[in-house]
Design an enzyme around this catalytic site. Structure first.
Site, PDB file in Angstrom:
ATOM      1  CG  ASP A 208      -0.070  -4.953   1.819  1.00 29.75           C
ATOM      2  OD1 ASP A 208      -0.868  -4.165   2.365  1.00 29.75           O
ATOM      3  OD2 ASP A 208       1.170  -4.832   1.917  1.00 29.75           O
TER       4      ASP A 208
ATOM      5  CG  MET B 150      -1.903  -1.170   1.238  1.00 27.81           C
ATOM      6  SD  MET B 150      -2.961  -1.190   2.694  1.00 27.81           S
ATOM      7  CE  MET B 150      -3.992   0.251   2.403  1.00 27.81           C
ATOM      8  CG  HIS B 151       0.529   3.382   2.381  1.00 28.65           C
ATOM      9  ND1 HIS B 151      -0.798   3.722   2.561  1.00 28.65           N
ATOM     10  CD2 HIS B 151       0.836   2.508   3.375  1.00 28.65           C
ATOM     11  CE1 HIS B 151      -1.262   3.088   3.628  1.00 28.65           C
ATOM     12  NE2 HIS B 151      -0.299   2.351   4.136  1.00 28.65           N
TER      13      HIS B 151
END
Length: 513
Positions: free
Chosen positions: A240, A81-82
């Site tokens: 995830d 992520m991110h």
């Protein structure tokens, strides 16, 4: 026969897994890639390394399974992520991706908080401004690389870059989009208010879907590269953690998982949104439509273990190679030869700063109590225990918010270690269970693909039929009493060192950039 493909774009590797509709693994393949750390606290990856790994692993899976590609009914994508992926005019990356564990954006977080307002930010995005989130990375580029920002035409998350390469579509879904800090979490859509305050054009972002929705189909070009058929549906997928939660059956209230991967995550399903006003844990949209989840994050869980293993246990890794066995099995035996409490040694797992509960980009790893009696086995065990102490911080806050699980599912690579699971049971004072899900992230998004393509009715019923609880470990009281005492010291260490972490960060910036 029908099959589903789950592709999990992780931090160290991409894993592709082919499942039948009963959730059984038919074939899997993995391809690794590097992490770049050009400065202390920075972390970047090459977006096309992910795509190359997807192509390689999908082709290998298709070769191993020998199935007809026409029998694949859907593809699901999971990913770290991110991460910030920026595409230019030719729809190609214009710089390396700044990924989730990068800690360079402390000033940008202050800027975001000032522009949006601390309370308003939590009200809309359910979280305070964090260095790991995508919004602060975007602002960092605007502040420090304006020429790059000027060239940017699309902003994507890691797995959504793979979606674009597979389908030609610019899209994300609510669970991964939640971690950008640009999504209105209660309303499950981009926040016009936040985007306006941060001066980010909504046209830079992809369309937002629910996780099981079809977002596009495999193009002819991608099909030829990967050995697939043109036209296979690709669903939204999930970040995830939400993907792993689906693959572990965390789809009902009161069900909690503790995942030890590169990061460590304690994850709880929520039927109704709940937000920690102190911002210690994250509330995101779940990959289950209409649901949310709360999670606490330890930045460097498996990363701490890997750091110690790779730097101090090369001989053991060599021995494992010679014996053709998993080095982690040998290393766990070594850790198990040190007693509970690691002979009085405590480790703070802050290699890349920390999220829960401290929200501190400056804190760093610490061994406390080190003496001449300690051996390598004690340091190793202390690393493993320190990771669980940090995850226990996460579970404590989730309990404060009203979730009281009767047991916790262990997941991720760390769940393969009986020693680590016993530490979790003893430190968290709760039964630690495992299930039959061995590929939780890929399975989670394969289930979402099955829902989107009509193979399954919905996410919950699919999980009920596929995910089965197997083994468990309970708390050992003799260890519990010891860990309670050590956990108190662990909790006090951060408070004692907080100012020193700030001063060390200044030195690092001055001398070690």
């Amino acid at each position: 026969m029908s099959y589903l493909l789950g592709i999990d774009i992780g931090t160290s590797s991409t894993k592709t897994v082919l499942f039948n509709t009963s959730g059984e693994v038919m074939a899997s393949a993995m391809d690794v890639y590097p992490l770049y750390q050009p400065r202390n606290g920075w972390a970047e990856q090459d977006s096309d390394d992910w795509w190359n790994a997807v192509v390689t692993s999908v082709k290998e899976v298709m070769a191993k399974s020998k199935i007809n590609p026409k029998d694949i009914k859907g593809i699901g994508l999971s990913g770290q992520m991110h991460g910030l992926v920026m595409l230019g005019k030719e729809k190609k990356p214009i710089r390396r991706s700044i990924i989730w564990c990068d800690q360079r954006t402390a000033l940008e977080c202050e800027q975001i908080t000032s522009l949006v307002g601390a309370e308003k930010l939590i009200e809309i995005t359910a979280n305070p401004a964090l260095t790991g989130f995508t919004a602060s990375k975007i602002i960092w580029i605007k502040n420090n690389e304006p020429e790059i920002y000027a060239k940017c035409e699309k902003i994507l998350l890691p797995k959504d870059y793979i979606r674009f390469k597979l389908t030609g579509e610019f899209a994300t879904e609510v669970s991964d989009g939640s971690g950008m800090q640009l999504l209105d979490i209660p309303k499950r859509k981009w926040s016009d208010y936040v985007l306006d305050k941060l001066d980010i054009d909504i046209n830079l972002l992809g369309k937002v879907y629910e996780s099981p929705e079809i977002t596009g189909v495999v193009t002819k070009e991608a099909a030829e590269l990967c050995g697939l058929c043109e036209g296979i549906p690709v669903v939204g997928g999930a970040g995830d953690q939400a993907a792993s939660a689906i693959g572990n059956g965390i789809v009902k209230s009161g069900v909690v998982s503790a995942t030890i991967g590169t990061s460590g995550v304690v994850f709880a399903h929520l039927d109704n949104i709940a937000i920690d006003k102190k911002g210690r844990v994250h509330t995101f949209c779940h990959a289950v439509p209409g649901a949310w989840h709360v999670m606490g994050v330890t930045q460097s869980a498996g990363l701490s273990y890997k750091w110690f293993r790779d730097n101090f246990m090369t001989a053991e890794k060599f021995t494992a190679d010679q014996l053709e066995t998993n080095p982690n099995v040998i290393i766990d035996k070594i850790a198990g030869s040190s007693p509970a409490g690691a002979n009085g040694l405590i480790y703070l797992p802050y290699l890349m700063g920390e999220r829960t509960p401290h929200l501190d980009a400056d804190c760093r790893g610490v061994f406390f109590g080190l003496s001449g009696m300690h051996e390598k086995k004690d340091l190793l065990r202390a690393v493993m225990e320190g990771v669980v102490f940090s995850m226990n911080d996460c579970l404590g806050i989730i309990r404060e918010m009203g979730t009281s699980p009767s047991f916790v599912y262990a997941a991720g690579g760390g769940a393969n270690s009986p020693l680590w699971r016993q530490m979790m049971a003893d430190i968290m004072n709760i039964e630690i269970a495992v299930n039959n899900s061995t590929e939780s992230g890929a399975l989670g998004v394969a289930i979402l693909a099955g829902v989107g393509s009509g193979v399954y009715k919905d996410v919950v019923s699919a999980c009920d039929s596929i995910i089965k609880r197997q083994d468990s470990q309970i708390c050992q009281e003799k260890n519990r009493n010891l860990y309670e005492e050590m956990y108190k010291i662990y909790g006090n260490l951060y408070k004692s060192l907080k100012k020193d972490f700030v001063e060390l960060a200044k030195i690092n910036q001055k001398f070690f950039v």
